[in-house]
Design a protein around this motif. Structure first.
Motif, PDB file in Angstrom:
ATOM      1  N   GLU A 117       0.841  -0.573  -0.238  1.00  0.00           N
ATOM      2  CA  GLU A 117      -0.181  -0.114  -0.165  1.00  0.00           C
ATOM      3  C   GLU A 117       1.133   1.030  -0.120  1.00  0.00           C
ATOM      4  O   GLU A 117       0.143   2.471  -1.030  1.00  0.00           O
ATOM      5  N   ALA A 118       2.041   1.342   0.562  1.00  0.00           N
ATOM      6  CA  ALA A 118       3.367   2.612   0.060  1.00  0.00           C
ATOM      7  C   ALA A 118       3.464   2.266  -0.785  1.00  0.00           C
ATOM      8  O   ALA A 118       4.605   2.899  -1.031  1.00  0.00           O
ATOM      9  N   GLY A 119       3.514   1.957  -1.346  1.00  0.00           N
ATOM     10  CA  GLY A 119       3.996   1.312  -3.307  1.00  0.00           C
ATOM     11  C   GLY A 119       5.393   0.724  -3.193  1.00  0.00           C
ATOM     12  O   GLY A 119       6.338   0.848  -4.146  1.00  0.00           O
ATOM     13  N   GLY A 120       5.920   0.108  -1.634  1.00  0.00           N
ATOM     14  CA  GLY A 120       7.074  -0.605  -1.907  1.00  0.00           C
ATOM     15  C   GLY A 120       7.234  -1.945  -2.983  1.00  0.00           C
ATOM     16  O   GLY A 120       6.008  -2.472  -3.239  1.00  0.00           O
ATOM     17  N   ILE A 121       7.733  -2.616  -2.806  1.00  0.00           N
ATOM     18  CA  ILE A 121       8.354  -4.310  -3.462  1.00  0.00           C
ATOM     19  C   ILE A 121       8.119  -5.432  -2.140  1.00  0.00           C
ATOM     20  O   ILE A 121       8.514  -5.309  -1.214  1.00  0.00           O
ATOM     21  N   SER A 122       7.102  -6.017  -2.214  1.00  0.00           N
ATOM     22  CA  SER A 122       5.860  -6.697  -1.243  1.00  0.00           C
ATOM     23  C   SER A 122       6.445  -8.574  -1.641  1.00  0.00           C
ATOM     24  O   SER A 122       6.258  -8.922  -2.732  1.00  0.00           O
ATOM     25  N   VAL A 123       7.464  -8.720  -1.141  1.00  0.00           N
ATOM     26  CA  VAL A 123       8.157 -10.778  -0.971  1.00  0.00           C
ATOM     27  C   VAL A 123       7.780 -11.335  -0.456  1.00  0.00           C
ATOM     28  O   VAL A 123       7.089 -11.035   1.009  1.00  0.00           O
ATOM     29  N   GLY A 124       6.884 -12.458  -0.660  1.00  0.00           N
ATOM     30  CA  GLY A 124       6.445 -13.520  -0.038  1.00  0.00           C
ATOM     31  C   GLY A 124       7.313 -15.021  -0.470  1.00  0.00           C
ATOM     32  O   GLY A 124       6.832 -15.581  -1.914  1.00  0.00           O
ATOM     33  N   LEU A 125       7.865 -15.119   0.774  1.00  0.00           N
ATOM     34  CA  LEU A 125       8.386 -16.415   0.509  1.00  0.00           C
ATOM     35  C   LEU A 125       7.699 -17.980   0.721  1.00  0.00           C
ATOM     36  O   LEU A 125       8.402 -18.126   2.364  1.00  0.00           O
ATOM     37  N   GLY A 126       7.350 -18.771   0.655  1.00  0.00           N
ATOM     38  CA  GLY A 126       6.293 -19.519   0.390  1.00  0.00           C
ATOM     39  C   GLY A 126       6.850 -20.810   1.306  1.00  0.00           C
ATOM     40  O   GLY A 126       7.647 -21.072   0.256  1.00  0.00           O
ATOM     41  N   ILE A 127       6.367 -21.871   2.189  1.00  0.00           N
ATOM     42  CA  ILE A 127       6.312 -22.958   1.980  1.00  0.00           C
ATOM     43  C   ILE A 127       5.199 -23.961   2.040  1.00  0.00           C
ATOM     44  O   ILE A 127       4.641 -24.101   2.294  1.00  0.00           O
ATOM     45  N   GLU A 128       5.977 -25.285   1.492  1.00  0.00           N
ATOM     46  CA  GLU A 128       5.368 -25.981   1.407  1.00  0.00           C
ATOM     47  C   GLU A 128       4.380 -26.949   2.808  1.00  0.00           C
ATOM     48  O   GLU A 128       5.074 -27.498   3.479  1.00  0.00           O
ATOM     49  N   LEU A 129       3.303 -26.433   3.340  1.00  0.00           N
ATOM     50  CA  LEU A 129       3.241 -27.055   4.242  1.00  0.00           C
ATOM     51  C   LEU A 129       1.753 -28.081   4.605  1.00  0.00           C
ATOM     52  O   LEU A 129       1.178 -28.365   3.718  1.00  0.00           O
ATOM     53  N   PRO A 130       1.493 -29.377   5.626  1.00  0.00           N
ATOM     54  CA  PRO A 130       0.865 -30.640   5.742  1.00  0.00           C
ATOM     55  C   PRO A 130      -0.625 -30.218   5.635  1.00  0.00           C
ATOM     56  O   PRO A 130      -1.879 -30.191   4.746  1.00  0.00           O
ATOM     57  N   HIS A 131      -1.037 -28.794   5.840  1.00  0.00           N
ATOM     58  CA  HIS A 131      -1.875 -28.186   6.365  1.00  0.00           C
ATOM     59  C   HIS A 131      -1.429 -26.491   4.910  1.00  0.00           C
ATOM     60  O   HIS A 131      -0.813 -26.453   4.809  1.00  0.00           O
ATOM     61  N   GLU A 132      -2.883 -26.224   4.408  1.00  0.00           N
ATOM     62  CA  GLU A 132      -3.149 -25.126   3.166  1.00  0.00           C
ATOM     63  C   GLU A 132      -2.806 -24.420   4.087  1.00  0.00           C
ATOM     64  O   GLU A 132      -3.902 -23.331   5.141  1.00  0.00           O
ATOM     65  N   GLN A 133      -2.110 -22.836   3.044  1.00  0.00           N
ATOM     66  CA  GLN A 133      -1.788 -22.375   3.567  1.00  0.00           C
ATOM     67  C   GLN A 133      -1.506 -21.296   1.953  1.00  0.00           C
ATOM     68  O   GLN A 133      -0.070 -21.150   1.788  1.00  0.00           O
ATOM     69  N   SER A 134      -1.975 -20.248   1.511  1.00  0.00           N
ATOM     70  CA  SER A 134      -1.730 -20.051   0.487  1.00  0.00           C
ATOM     71  C   SER A 134      -0.697 -18.373   0.321  1.00  0.00           C
ATOM     72  O   SER A 134      -1.111 -17.959   1.366  1.00  0.00           O
ATOM     73  N   MET A 135      -0.398 -18.206  -0.851  1.00  0.00           N
ATOM     74  CA  MET A 135       0.561 -16.877  -0.284  1.00  0.00           C
ATOM     75  C   MET A 135      -0.581 -15.357  -0.346  1.00  0.00           C
ATOM     76  O   MET A 135      -1.927 -15.934  -0.555  1.00  0.00           O
ATOM     77  N   ASN A 136      -0.935 -14.319   0.699  1.00  0.00           N
ATOM     78  CA  ASN A 136      -1.568 -13.919   0.982  1.00  0.00           C
ATOM     79  C   ASN A 136      -1.584 -12.994  -0.617  1.00  0.00           C
ATOM     80  O   ASN A 136      -0.636 -12.552  -1.146  1.00  0.00           O
ATOM     81  N   GLU A 137      -2.674 -12.215  -0.469  1.00  0.00           N
ATOM     82  CA  GLU A 137      -2.858 -11.002  -1.551  1.00  0.00           C
ATOM     83  C   GLU A 137      -2.521  -9.826  -1.781  1.00  0.00           C
ATOM     84  O   GLU A 137      -2.184  -9.298  -2.513  1.00  0.00           O
ATOM     85  N   TYR A 138      -1.452  -9.645  -0.302  1.00  0.00           N
ATOM     86  CA  TYR A 138      -0.826  -8.262  -0.554  1.00  0.00           C
ATOM     87  C   TYR A 138       0.901  -8.796  -1.070  1.00  0.00           C
ATOM     88  O   TYR A 138       1.524  -7.711  -0.847  1.00  0.00           O
ATOM     89  N   VAL A 139       1.365 -10.192  -1.445  1.00  0.00           N
ATOM     90  CA  VAL A 139       2.514 -10.045  -2.366  1.00  0.00           C
ATOM     91  C   VAL A 139       2.587  -9.613  -3.459  1.00  0.00           C
ATOM     92  O   VAL A 139       1.459  -9.654  -3.982  1.00  0.00           O
ATOM     93  N   ASN A 140       3.384  -9.286  -4.256  1.00  0.00           N
ATOM     94  CA  ASN A 140       3.551  -8.995  -5.774  1.00  0.00           C
ATOM     95  C   ASN A 140       4.486  -9.417  -6.337  1.00  0.00           C
ATOM     96  O   ASN A 140       5.506  -9.260  -7.730  1.00  0.00           O
ATOM     97  N   LEU A 141       5.730 -10.333  -5.251  1.00  0.00           N
ATOM     98  CA  LEU A 141       6.934 -11.198  -6.073  1.00  0.00           C
ATOM     99  C   LEU A 141       6.372 -12.593  -5.082  1.00  0.00           C
ATOM    100  O   LEU A 141       6.500 -12.017  -3.920  1.00  0.00           O
ATOM    101  N   GLY A 142       6.053 -13.423  -5.343  1.00  0.00           N
ATOM    102  CA  GLY A 142       6.242 -14.833  -4.285  1.00  0.00           C
ATOM    103  C   GLY A 142       6.912 -15.490  -5.021  1.00  0.00           C
ATOM    104  O   GLY A 142       6.532 -16.030  -6.443  1.00  0.00           O
ATOM    105  N   VAL A 143       7.737 -16.353  -4.303  1.00  0.00           N
ATOM    106  CA  VAL A 143       7.929 -17.773  -4.884  1.00  0.00           C
ATOM    107  C   VAL A 143       7.640 -18.764  -3.496  1.00  0.00           C
ATOM    108  O   VAL A 143       7.931 -18.996  -2.319  1.00  0.00           O
TER     109      VAL A 143
END
Length: 256
Positions: A117-143
């Motif tokens: 929201e401040a116009g910056g770069i927002s990165v998410g580094l996700g991990i495969e887990l037994p329970h589902e946890q999707s990338m949040n909607e505020y990530v503009n670069l996700g791996v």
């Protein structure tokens, strides 16, 4: 009478007798029949791990100076910790830093939200887990990663500091790994900041009374941890560490 022994050169190996397989590597590679157990064997895992490193390095190599923010995935959007995370993400973005999180909900989402929201770069580094946890909607670069240790490498390699919001076991794991890397000088000029003095204060007191008190760590190790409730102070600590790193690099360059 001499008997003829079966013999085959197979890459760097020389195989004889019963050690010679009935088919070649090419035959096994091109034959689609048979079980898929090889997908789960260690040699194949090594290639997957290598691929994750390559993908991570390629995706993150052009990031600007960035800060990793850790914290609980269970933090609710209406909580003070979430609001603190949003303000922190925004302040880091305003200071010119990218914000890296684990990409999940809670405090991670809050920091990503503030940065985006401040116009910056927002990165998410996700991990495969037994329970589902999707990338949040505020990530503009996700791996997304399969392996924790590959993901942790990316957190450290592409960050110039860690800010840790209140969290659980995962947050503590990341916090103490960062402290160990700084303590052992695997990374240098790398601030580790704890935000939330009421939450972290008892742990810091225990570190001083038990770890330092019983000689398990050195007095200077305690100084590796900075505790604050002030977003501006947290950003200032990171900026000052950046300046010291640049000055040290300049001195090294002049000496050479």
């Amino acid at each position: 009478m001499n008997t003829i022994r079966r013999e085959r050169r197979q890459g760097p190996q020389l195989l004889r007798g019963e050690m010679v397989p009935d088919s070649t590597h090419d035959q096994r590679l091109l034959d689609r029949r048979g079980p898929a157990d090889w997908l789960h064997m260690d040699p194949w895992r090594v290639l997957r791990i290598q691929a994750e490193f390559v993908e991570g390095f390629g995706s993150l190599a052009e990031l600007p100076p960035s800060v990793t923010v850790f914290g609980s995935a269970r933090t609710k959007p209406d909580s003070p910790d979430y609001e603190l995370g949003v303000r922190l993400g925004a302040a880091l973005a305003d200071a010119g830093y990218g914000v890296i999180t684990g990409g999940g909900p809670g405090c991670m989402e809050a920091a990503n939200k503030g940065a985006m929201e401040a116009g910056g770069i927002s990165v998410g580094l996700g991990i495969e887990l037994p329970h589902e946890q999707s990338m949040n909607e505020y990530v503009n670069l996700g791996v997304e990663f399969r392996y924790f240790f590959v993901r942790k490498t990316m957190f450290v390699k592409y960050s110039c500091g860690f800010v840790t919001l209140p969290g659980g076991f995962g947050t503590l794991d990341e916090l103490f790994e960062a402290l160990t890397l700084v303590q052992t000088r695997k990374v240098t000029s790398f601030p580790v900041i704890l935000m939330g003095s009421s939450f972290w204060g008892p742990m810091v007191d225990w570190i001083k009374s038990s770890l330092l008190g019983e000689g398990k760590i050195s007095p200077q190790d305690v100084d590796l941890i900075r505790v604050t409730d002030d977003v501006d102070e947290a950003v200032r600590i990171i900026v000052e560490a950046d300046r010291r790193r640049e000055q040290e690099a300049s001195l090294v360059g002049d000496a050479q």
